[in-house]
Design an enzyme around this catalytic site. Structure first.
Site: not given
Ligand code: UD1
Length: 268
Positions: A66, A90, A94
């Site tokens: 990842s 996590y 990895k």
């Molecule tokens: C997350 C994990 C990462 C993992 C990946 C798997 C964290 C900090 N990181 O990445 O280690 O490999 O998922 O796919 O959890 N967001 C919203 N609302 C929501 C959900 C997300 O605004 O309900 C935003 C987040 O703040 C971020 C973006 O969407 O800016 C992507 O979030 P997400 O899909 O959870 O992925 P990551 O955090 O990048």
């Protein structure tokens, strides 16, 4: 993946040329409350698998890692030489599995480990038969947006709109799962032709914001996606994206799916 006897049977039955190791846990929050479980599956599982491969004389593996192994960006886009300092359990499992693979290759000069560092996998197969539809509360953005669009959840919570990005929301390198799958096919050829352990970023090199993802999904689905801006989520960074040049050049692989493909296939 931790069941050595079953792994031995699989090695005997299939006599694989290459193993693709997908079996891992990936929820950041869960990893913080259950570190032993995460080390057990993600590190112990990789160890058990390598032992079984050793016993069967299998010498090639492709590993699902990842982009989270990089941690806070020193610079963006991340290339594979960026320091690794994961901020979650996590991520550390990895990275530990990556070290295991690297040390295994060092001791076995004929071995090959292709380490694929996934960015943010999203989208679904065009058949619409395989996709992501979690039964519990989605941790990730895309499945959450999808559940709001179908009416399963009322509102998408946007975790912060005060980041230093053009629209203030977090930006990520979203990679379509079919492109991700194709990267593994390319990695198979690479593993056969090369030895040693080598990490590759698997991303598009582009980044989209939360608002751009919502807009693309609203367009694909023809539905409203109600949003509410919330405080930033702990541990989130403003933006991240891949420098995918190494995968482009050495694996002969490039992501081809667009944001529209991602939104449309998820909706289908
Ligand atoms: C997350 C994990 C990462 C993992 C990946 C798997 C964290 C900090 N990181 O990445 O280690 O490999 O998922 O796919 O959890 N967001 C919203 N609302 C929501 C959900 C997300 O605004 O309900 C935003 C987040 O703040 C971020 C973006 O969407 O800016 C992507 O979030 P997400 O899909 O959870 O992925 P990551 O955090 O990048």
């Amino acid at each position: 993946v931790r069941h050595s006897h079953t792994l031995d049977m699989v090695m005997t039955d299939f006599a694989p040329d290459v193993v693709i190791h997908f079996a891992g846990l990936k929820a950041v929050g869960d990893s913080m409350s259950d570190p032993l479980g995460y080390y057990d599956v993600n590190v112990g599982g990789t160890l058990a698998l390598l032992h079984a491969m050793d016993r069967a004389g299998v010498r090639r593996i492709i590993f699902s890692s990842s982009a989270t192994v990089y941690g806070e960006p020193d610079y963006l886009p991340y290339d594979e030489a960026h320091p690794t300092a994961p901020t979650s359990v996590y991520g550390r499992t990895k990275l530990a599995a990556e070290s295991l693979l690297t040390d295994w290759c060092f001791a076995n000069p004929e071995a090959s480990a292709v380490i694929l560092r996934y960015f943010n996998p999203v989208g679904a197969h065009p058949s619409a038969r395989i996709g992501e539809d979690p039964s519990d509360t989605p941790n990730n953005l895309m499945p959450y947006i999808a559940q709001v669009a179908v009416g399963k959840r009322e509102t998408l919570q946007i975790f912060g709109d005060d980041y230093d990005t053009p629209d203030g929301t977090g930006m990520r390198d979203y990679i379509h799962v079919v492109d991700l799958a194709r990267a593994h096919v390319a990695a198979l050829d690479y593993a056969v032709a090369n030895t040693g352990a080598r990490p590759f970023n698997v991303g598009t090199g582009d980044a989209y914001s939360v608002r751009q993802m919502v807009d693309a999904f609203a367009k694909a689905s023809g539905r409203d996606i109600p949003c509410r801006v919330m405080p930033r989520r702990d541990g989130d960074i403003a933006a991240m994206q891949a420098n995918a040049a190494r995968a482009n050049e050495e694996l002969g692989w490039t992501a081809t799916h667009t944001l529209t493909d991602i939104a449309q296939s998820t909706w289908d």
